[in-house]
Each structure stands twice: as structure tokens, then as C-alpha cells.
Design an enzyme around this catalytic site. Structure first.
Site, PDB file in Angstrom:
ATOM      1  N   GLU A 154       1.940  -5.005   4.227  1.00  0.00           N
ATOM      2  CA  GLU A 154       0.925  -5.973   3.262  1.00  0.00           C
ATOM      3  C   GLU A 154       1.744  -6.443   2.097  1.00  0.00           C
ATOM      4  OE1 GLU A 154      -2.594  -3.939   2.133  1.00  0.00           O
ATOM      5  OE2 GLU A 154      -1.450  -2.189   1.154  1.00  0.00           O
ATOM      6  N   ARG A 184      -6.771   4.258   7.761  1.00  0.00           N
ATOM      7  CA  ARG A 184      -6.982   5.456   6.759  1.00  0.00           C
ATOM      8  C   ARG A 184      -8.311   6.252   7.102  1.00  0.00           C
ATOM      9  NH1 ARG A 184      -7.124   2.574   1.097  1.00  0.00           N
ATOM     10  NH2 ARG A 184      -9.342   3.185   1.433  1.00  0.00           N
ATOM     11  N   GLU A 189      -0.601   7.958  -6.373  1.00  0.00           N
ATOM     12  CA  GLU A 189       0.123   7.787  -7.695  1.00  0.00           C
ATOM     13  C   GLU A 189      -0.587   7.623  -8.931  1.00  0.00           C
ATOM     14  OE1 GLU A 189       0.728   3.232  -6.092  1.00  0.00           O
ATOM     15  OE2 GLU A 189       1.309   3.465  -8.044  1.00  0.00           O
ATOM     16  N   ARG A 223      -0.237 -14.913  16.561  1.00  0.00           N
ATOM     17  CA  ARG A 223      -1.353 -14.314  16.115  1.00  0.00           C
ATOM     18  C   ARG A 223      -1.113 -13.363  15.401  1.00  0.00           C
ATOM     19  NH1 ARG A 223      -5.526 -16.060  19.975  1.00  0.00           N
ATOM     20  NH2 ARG A 223      -4.946 -18.319  20.429  1.00  0.00           N
ATOM     21  N   GLY A 227       0.475  -0.659   2.847  1.00  0.00           N
ATOM     22  CA  GLY A 227       1.763  -0.444   1.930  1.00  0.00           C
ATOM     23  C   GLY A 227       2.216  -1.631   1.099  1.00  0.00           C
ATOM     24  N   THR A 279      -1.515  10.506   0.277  1.00  0.00           N
ATOM     25  CA  THR A 279      -1.547   9.001   0.450  1.00  0.00           C
ATOM     26  C   THR A 279      -1.042   8.673   1.910  1.00  0.00           C
ATOM     27  OG1 THR A 279      -0.794   6.876  -0.244  1.00  0.00           O
ATOM     28  CG2 THR A 279       0.345   8.754  -0.792  1.00  0.00           C
ATOM     29  N   ILE A 280      -1.802   7.654   2.452  1.00  0.00           N
ATOM     30  CA  ILE A 280      -1.060   7.228   3.772  1.00  0.00           C
ATOM     31  C   ILE A 280       0.016   6.350   3.655  1.00  0.00           C
ATOM     32  CG2 ILE A 280      -3.547   6.923   5.126  1.00  0.00           C
ATOM     33  CD1 ILE A 280      -2.972   3.688   4.527  1.00  0.00           C
ATOM     34  N   ASP A 281       0.543   5.974   2.375  1.00  0.00           N
ATOM     35  CA  ASP A 281       1.539   5.118   2.153  1.00  0.00           C
ATOM     36  C   ASP A 281       2.833   5.997   1.866  1.00  0.00           C
ATOM     37  OD1 ASP A 281      -0.118   2.981   1.661  1.00  0.00           O
ATOM     38  OD2 ASP A 281       0.084   3.003  -0.222  1.00  0.00           O
TER      39      ASP A 281
HETATM   40  O1  F6P Z   1      -3.380   3.710  -1.502  1.00  0.00           O
HETATM   41  C1  F6P Z   1      -3.677   3.522  -0.176  1.00  0.00           C
HETATM   42  C2  F6P Z   1      -3.926   2.347   0.291  1.00  0.00           C
HETATM   43  O2  F6P Z   1      -4.371   2.330   1.548  1.00  0.00           O
HETATM   44  C3  F6P Z   1      -2.904   1.018   0.253  1.00  0.00           C
HETATM   45  O3  F6P Z   1      -1.899   1.265   1.234  1.00  0.00           O
HETATM   46  C4  F6P Z   1      -3.592  -0.041   0.300  1.00  0.00           C
HETATM   47  O4  F6P Z   1      -3.009  -1.255  -0.474  1.00  0.00           O
HETATM   48  C5  F6P Z   1      -4.738   0.235  -0.654  1.00  0.00           C
HETATM   49  O5  F6P Z   1      -4.933   1.651  -0.664  1.00  0.00           O
HETATM   50  C6  F6P Z   1      -6.273  -0.357  -0.201  1.00  0.00           C
HETATM   51  O6  F6P Z   1      -7.042  -0.142  -1.282  1.00  0.00           O
HETATM   52  P1  F6P Z   1      -8.649  -0.372  -0.952  1.00  0.00           P
HETATM   53  O7  F6P Z   1      -9.036   0.316  -0.019  1.00  0.00           O
HETATM   54  O8  F6P Z   1      -9.152   0.162  -2.388  1.00  0.00           O
HETATM   55  O9  F6P Z   1      -8.686  -1.845  -1.012  1.00  0.00           O
END
Ligand code: F6P
Length: 342
Positions: A222, A275, A103, A266, A171, A126-128
Site C-alpha cells: 500500500e 490482520r 512502532e 483489476r 505495508g 505487527t503484521i508489517d
Molecule cells: O500497522 C499495521 C497496519 O496493518 C499497516 O500495515 C496498515 O498500514 C495499518 O496498520 C492500517 O491501520 P488501520 O487499521 O488503523 O487503518
């Protein structure tokens, strides 16, 4: 033509497959030349590039990460970023750019094209999986498979110890990874950013699952929030696009569920494991096809467009349209998964 390639934002499995496809077809079939810009928009901003030919892309198809490096540099954050980029491209004799990103990287690409006239083709990653205009982004399938395998493993240890286990997945605005990994892994609750959750209802699901003599697994994105929101620390760090660094909902749930139900709980935060590493076959094929269509778009001068998967076809869509809004999980799709909760 001489074309620059860059990868920006969070890395994801499949970036190298795009670079390889672009270069193999661009050099081998169309006779173009390439330079690889280092670390996303930082490369063209600081004129930091390296030669990118067929020898440089040999053997990279299965490799995770990106051989070009990545960063969250925002070309609009300081003064004169777009002008610097335009001057540096001209000095390097670069006629156009292929920007592979999510994005933020593609939002910047869109503005650089529409407001500053730069020649750019976008490739969505993007993995998202939260980019609108494409059915899937590459990287998502790999992340879902990593999370699913983790959930499978959590089930067996949760059952042995009669514990509640929580898997926090990535996410921040969209719950696609949580939804797909949770469904594939048989989660007993899936909590996503699009749908605020009621902590009492979650504890009730925990009780129901234990009543069936199995231990509950909760998958939480998250960016998910309880009704009323999560208190955020005043000193929460943000990146150059203004996104707060998330993480914490898994441990918040751990404490709340244990306090309210008395059951040992836990949390496992999967984090960047999702990633890293080698892409799945699906992601390799999608990334390769995006790369082939991106270099065709360059060849045809279709600047200001982005490759998109529509059904099983790759199409070109306007970057402005593709980056206008995020693709979030529709309520109806989330509701489908609720039948398995508890
Ligand atoms: O944009 C992909 C992503 O992996 C999101 O899911 C996550 O919130 C973010 O990047 C984490 O970013 P960084 O690795 O810069 O902390």
C-alpha cells in the site's frame, strides 16, 4: 507484583497468545497478579482496566484480535498524558506494564520508561514485520499466508480471463508482506515502498508475461510509489501518530496499466483480511515464547527492554534501540526476487 497488560496499534493474530502466556506463567509459576488495560494507551490514560486471571485467558490461544481491545491512542498527543498514566498506575497498585505493540505503541513505551521512569517491558507485534531488533514479529507469518493464498487464487482467474490482476497488500513503510507473499505466490512483479517503480517497466513485465501465454499478477504494498510519487489528496486522514491512511495504489495501477497496455486490469485490495482471524502455528509459538520471556523480564526487573527473536533464541533488547529505526527491505533482498518478474 501487580502487572498491567495492554495491546496497542493495529491488531494482529497472536496477541491473545502473548496475553495467555504472560498470565499462565505469571500467575501459575511466579505468583503475580494481572490487570488488563483496555484499548492500548487509552486504558492507563483513563484508568480503564479489568481483572486478568487464568480463567480470562482460557481458550484464547487460537483466537485472532485481542481480548483487551486496541487503539492508536498516543499518550504524548495531549497535555499531561505521561503524568496521568503514572498516577493511574499508582492508584491501581500496578507495579509495571507489559506493552504489546508496534512502532508507535513501543515508541511511546520507550519514552514513558526513559523520560518518565515508568516500569515497562515491550513485546513486538505487527503484521508489517518492520520493527528493528527482532528478526520477526508475530502476525507477519499469518498475514503472508493470507496474502499468498489470495495470490494463488488470483492466478487461476487471471489466466482464465487473460487479465492483469493486482493484489494490494498492507505495508506502509516496509514491503515485507509484499515481498514474502509475492515470492511465495509467484508474483510477476512486486512493488514495495523502499523501491520506487517505473510504470513503463511494469507495463513491459505485463507484456512479457502475456507473451508466455500466462496472465500477470502484480503484488503491490500500500505504501509503494511510482517514480516521482503518487499525488496524495489534501484531505488525507491521519491517525494520532500522524500516519496518513493509505490505500489507492492498487487502483491507480489498475487504471495506468489498462490505459498504457490496453489489457483488462483489476485490483483486489486485501486490507484488514490480512490482520484478522486465527494465527498460524509459527505466530502462535513465537507469540507464546515472547509472552513467557516478557514475564521473566518483569520478574527480573529488566524494565525498558523488549523481547526479540534473534535466530531461534528470544533475547531482551533495549526499547530505545528497538524503536530507533524501522526495519525496511534491503535492496539486495528485493533484487533476489527480480529474477521471477515478467
Ligand atoms: O500497522 C499495521 C497496519 O496493518 C499497516 O500495515 C496498515 O498500514 C495499518 O496498520 C492500517 O491501520 P488501520 O487499521 O488503523 O487503518
Amino acid at each position: 507484583m501487580r502487572i498491567g497488560v495492554l495491546t496497542g496499534g493495529g491488531d494482529c493474530p497472536g496477541l491473545n497468545a502473548v496475553i495467555r502466556a504472560v498470565v499462565r506463567k505469571g500467575v501459575g509459576v511466579q505468583g503475580h497478579e494481572f490487570v488488563g488495560y483496555r484499548d492500548g494507551w487509552r486504558g492507563p490514560l483513563e484508568n480503564d482496566h479489568r481483572p486478568l486471571g487464568v480463567p480470562e485467558v482460557r481458550g484464547i490461544l487460537p483466537r485472532g484480535g485481542t481480548i483487551l481491545g486496541s487503539s492508536r491512542t498516543n499518550p504524548f498527543a495531549g497535555d499531561g498524558g505521561p503524568e496521568k498514566i503514572a498516577a493511574n498506575l499508582e492508584a491501581a497498585g500496578v507495579d509495571g506494564l507489559i506493552a504489546i505493540g508496534g512502532e508507535d505503541t513501543l515508541g511511546a513505551a520507550s519514552k514513558l520508561h526513559s523520560e518518565h521512569g515508568l516500569n515497562i517491558i515491550g513485546v513486538p507485534k505487527t503484521i508489517d514485520n518492520d520493527l528493528s531488533a527482532t528478526d520477526y514479529t508475530f502476525g507477519f507469518d499469518t498475514a503472508v499466508n493470507v496474502a499468498m493464498e489470495a495470490i494463488d487464487r488470483l492466478h487461476t482467474t487471471a489466466d482464465s480471463h487473460h487479465r492483469v490482476l493486482i493484489a494490494e497488500v498492507m505495508g506502509r513503510h516496509a514491503g515485507w508482506i509484499a515481498l514474502h507473499a509475492g515470492l511465495a505466490g509467484g508474483a510477476n512483479a512486486i512493488l514495495i515502498p523502499e523501491h520506487e517503480f517505473d510504470i513503463d517497466a511494469v507495463c513491459e513485465l505485463v507484456g512479457r508475461r502475456f507473451a508466455s501465454h500466462f496472465a500477470p499478477i502484480i503484488v503491490v504494498a500500500e505504501g509503494a510509489n511510482p517514480i516521482g510519487g503518487m499525488p496524495q489528496p489534501d484531505n488525507a486522514k491521519t491517525d494520532s501518530f500522524g500516519h496518513a491512511r493509505l490505500g489507492g495504489i492498487g487502483h491507480w495501477l489498475e487504471a495506468e496499466i489498462e490505459r498504457r497496455t490496453g489489457k483488462e486490469t483489476r485490483a483486489t485490495v486485501l486490507g484488514h483480511v490480512q490482520r484478522g482471524g486465527t494465527p498460524t502455528a509459527f505466530d502462535r509459538v513465537l507469540a507464546t515464547r515472547f509472552g513467557l520471556h516478557a514475564i521473566d523480564a518483569v520478574d527480573q526487573g529488566r524494565w525498558g527492554t523488549m523481547t526479540a527473536l534473534r535466530g531461534t533464541d528470544i533475547e531482551l533488547v533495549q526499547l530505545t534501540e528497538a524503536t530507533a529505526e524501522l526495519k525496511t527491505v534491503p535492496e539486495s533482498l528485493y533484487a533476489e526476487s527480480e529474477v521471477f518478474f515478467g
